[in-house]
Design an enzyme around this catalytic site. Structure first.
Site, PDB file in Angstrom:
ATOM      1  N   GLY A  46       9.237  36.309 -52.407  1.00  0.00           N
ATOM      2  CA  GLY A  46       8.152  36.246 -51.440  1.00  0.00           C
ATOM      3  C   GLY A  46       6.885  35.766 -52.104  1.00  0.00           C
ATOM      4  O   GLY A  46       6.893  35.327 -53.263  1.00  0.00           O
ATOM      5  N   GLY A  49       6.048  38.376 -55.142  1.00  0.00           N
ATOM      6  CA  GLY A  49       6.964  38.762 -56.199  1.00  0.00           C
ATOM      7  C   GLY A  49       8.415  38.500 -55.843  1.00  0.00           C
ATOM      8  O   GLY A  49       8.733  37.904 -54.813  1.00  0.00           O
ATOM      9  N   THR A  50       9.288  38.960 -56.733  1.00  0.00           N
ATOM     10  CA  THR A  50      10.726  38.781 -56.590  1.00  0.00           C
ATOM     11  C   THR A  50      11.387  40.151 -56.617  1.00  0.00           C
ATOM     12  O   THR A  50      11.017  41.008 -57.408  1.00  0.00           O
ATOM     13  CB  THR A  50      11.280  37.913 -57.739  1.00  0.00           C
ATOM     14  OG1 THR A  50      10.540  36.689 -57.785  1.00  0.00           O
ATOM     15  CG2 THR A  50      12.751  37.614 -57.544  1.00  0.00           C
ATOM     16  N   VAL A  51      12.377  40.342 -55.746  1.00  0.00           N
ATOM     17  CA  VAL A  51      13.086  41.617 -55.660  1.00  0.00           C
ATOM     18  C   VAL A  51      14.502  41.441 -56.196  1.00  0.00           C
ATOM     19  O   VAL A  51      15.198  40.500 -55.821  1.00  0.00           O
ATOM     20  CB  VAL A  51      13.123  42.140 -54.213  1.00  0.00           C
ATOM     21  CG1 VAL A  51      13.870  43.470 -54.144  1.00  0.00           C
ATOM     22  CG2 VAL A  51      11.716  42.300 -53.662  1.00  0.00           C
ATOM     23  N   LYS A  66      11.043  45.380 -57.620  1.00  0.00           N
ATOM     24  CA  LYS A  66      10.149  44.299 -57.236  1.00  0.00           C
ATOM     25  C   LYS A  66       9.262  43.961 -58.417  1.00  0.00           C
ATOM     26  O   LYS A  66       8.505  44.806 -58.900  1.00  0.00           O
ATOM     27  CB  LYS A  66       9.288  44.691 -56.031  1.00  0.00           C
ATOM     28  CG  LYS A  66       8.360  43.569 -55.584  1.00  0.00           C
ATOM     29  CD  LYS A  66       7.649  43.887 -54.282  1.00  0.00           C
ATOM     30  CE  LYS A  66       6.779  42.712 -53.839  1.00  0.00           C
ATOM     31  NZ  LYS A  66       6.113  42.960 -52.544  1.00  0.00           N
ATOM     32  N   ASP A 160       1.107  45.813 -43.406  1.00  0.00           N
ATOM     33  CA  ASP A 160       1.930  44.605 -43.254  1.00  0.00           C
ATOM     34  C   ASP A 160       3.208  44.934 -42.496  1.00  0.00           C
ATOM     35  O   ASP A 160       4.312  44.602 -42.937  1.00  0.00           O
ATOM     36  CB  ASP A 160       2.248  44.001 -44.622  1.00  0.00           C
ATOM     37  CG  ASP A 160       2.755  42.555 -44.516  1.00  0.00           C
ATOM     38  OD1 ASP A 160       2.484  41.911 -43.477  1.00  0.00           O
ATOM     39  OD2 ASP A 160       3.402  42.074 -45.456  1.00  0.00           O
TER      40      ASP A 160
END
Length: 531
Positions: A46, A49-51, A66, A160
């Site tokens: 996203g 970041g990256t999960v 994350k 969000d």
């Protein structure tokens, strides 16, 4: 598109050419250690970041890890805020909230959060898969409402709320488990937006007016976002979906009346429209006092029968009509991004008829002119992709085309008033390339955005592989802080299509794959290496 991938050394990175994994950059490989967690696979990427799925260092379980983007992790103000907000989110303990287990910093300085791993799907994916119904949508937002009220009672605002942040998993007694995720952007109620919040921008399609203007927010901003989420799950559209561009979308949240659910869902009653209008009020004081109060009102209104239109006597020999009929609550919600078009009045139809004659005449002259160019013995200009290009705009467009188009593959195409040049191309010979493409050089940014919106509205939206927002921004890894344009993934006639803009170049690209075994994943992979 340049990318950054991980080396064999845990926590270390090196530059290499490889397909991108989304708006954020994947910097760790399977087997790398991050804070003691061993990376097992990539889940999603996203804007922040990256999960990953990672093995817990001490317990026999897997957690979701994350990892924040390198640029954000190096920003001192963001680091301070990240720690503060992760601490706030870690204090939440509710069955409908994804719990945070740990946080820390990798060897390369990147910040990370370890969370409960939920094996399942999310509400946006369920909608895209055609499995969303009205009862399921109401139950999902009802469970989310419990989580939000719990957080609001502790002065925490999620900030969000959207379908992609609502995780769905099998639960006990065949009941679906609903969990609200991504409390990593949560903050204390009453806090105003920071001037540096562009790095953690909320999803504009679901943002409350006070969030957009940077005012103080409380739980009522989440109620607004929850109403936007319910509208999406019930209608298949985002609120104010016909706004063109981020500025127009922001202004729609600030000024336009709330959209009516009944205009898109035959089963919706006027009472449901009224409930949604209150939850989507511009002034927070006019909204519901709690998320559960809103969902209770929406559920009650959903059981009411829509108002029927006046009975019209049937014409002899034809079956009677029943306008305003109520569809079954169990019918799946369809995702249809097309714009509503009004039926023009008779004088307007006459004008359109005149315009059509003029357009056909102009088109005939255009093709005659193109044929003249092609047959002219003095026209010998060629390129790797087009058979004849003479105007400066056409030459500029020719230089912007991706590789993989042999000579003669692309031909000039008619243009409208907003385009300077256009070409239509046949098959791209590179691995995974599209079978047909159109590339348009727009005259200005508004024309580019209008063309992009039109291309989207002729497609069925899909999430870009593996789980990338669509439409959403795209970047190059050599300048990850610069948004290059917008990318959209979808289907046209059941066939994969990828649409993207290059805002600096005013270029719109639409590529399609019609091979029998063509997949959106394959076409997206081609795009990622040719954008």
């Amino acid at each position: 598109m340049d990318t950054e991938t991980a080396s064999d050394t845990p926590g270390r990175t090196e530059r290499s050419a490889a397909p991108p994994v989304g708006d954020a950059v994947s910097v760790f490989e399977v087997g790398n250690l991050v804070g003691g967690y061993r990376i097992e696979r990539l889940v999603a990427t996203g804007a922040t970041g990256t999960v990953y799925v990672a093995k817990n260092p001490t317990l026999p379980r897997r957690d979701a890890l994350k990892v924040l983007n390198p640029d954000l992790s190096r920003d001192p103000a963001f680091r301070e805020r990240f720690v503060r907000e992760a601490d706030i989110a870690s204090l939440l303990n509710h069955p409908n909230i994804v719990s945070i287990h740990n946080r820390g910093e990798a060897d390369n300085g990147q910040l990370w959060i370890a969370m409960h791993y939920v094996e399942g799907t999310d509400a946006e994916a369920a909608l895209q898969a055609g499995t969303m119904t009205m009862p399921r949508a109401l139950r999902i937002v009802g469970e989310v409402a419990k989580a939000l009220d719990y957080a609001h009672q502790r002065d925490v605002v999620h900030h969000d709320v959207k379908p992609a942040n609502i995780l769905l998993a099998p639960g006990p007694f065949n009941e679906e488990q609903v969990l609200l995720s991504d409390f990593g952007v949560a903050r204390a109620a009453g806090a105003a937006e920071d001037s540096d919040d562009a790095t953690l921008a909320v999803t504009l399609a679901y943002a409350a007016p006070e969030v957009i203007t940077g005012g103080a927010v409380d739980g009522r901003a989440d109620i607004y976002s929850l109403a936007c989420t319910l509208f999406r799950l019930l209608t298949g559209k985002q609120p104010f979906y016909n706004a063109e561009g981020t500025t127009a979308l922001a202004l729609a949240h600030l000024r336009q009346p709330p959209p009516r659910t009944s205009e898109h869902l035959p089963a919706a009653s006027p009472q449901l429209d009224a409930v949604m209008a209150r939850a989507l009020a511009k002034n927070p004081a006019d909204r519901y006092g709690s998320a559960r109060e809103f969902v209770a009102a929406a559920s009650a209104a959903a059981t009411l029968t829509p108002r029927r239109a006046p009975t019209v006597p049937p014409v002899p020999g034809t079956p009677p009509r029943t306008p305003g009929f109520r569809k079954s609550f169990d019918d799946p919600i369809s995702v249809t991004p097309t714009l509503r078009r009004r039926t023009p009045a008779k004088p307007v139809l006459i004008l359109w008829a005149v315009f059509a004659v003029v357009a056909l005449t102009a088109g005939a002259l255009w093709f005659k002119l193109i044929a003249g160019w092609s047959d002219s013995p003095t026209d010998t200009s060629t390129s790797t992709s087009t058979t004849a290009v003479t105007s400066p705009a056409a030459l500029q467009l020719d230089r912007l085309l991706p590789s993989g188009y042999p000579a003669g593959t692309c031909d000039p195409a008619p243009v409208d008033g907003g385009a300077a040049a256009a070409v239509a191309c046949g098959p791209n010979v590179d691995l995974g390339g599209p079978t047909s493409s159109t590339y348009t050089l727009s005259r200005d940014l508004p024309a580019l955005r209008a063309s992009f919106t039109d291309a989207m509205n002729r497609s069925i939206a899909r999430i870009c592989p593996p789980n990338i927002q669509s439409p959403g921004p795209w970047r190059r890894n050599d300048s990850p802080d610069v948004v290059r344009g917008t990318v959209f993934c979808g289907l046209q006639g059941g066939q994969p299509v990828v649409v993207w803009t290059n805002d600096d170049k005013l270029l719109l690209s639409v590529v399609r794959a019609a091979q029998p075994a063509a997949t959106l994943e394959g076409l997206y992979t081609w795009w990622s290496s040719h954008s």
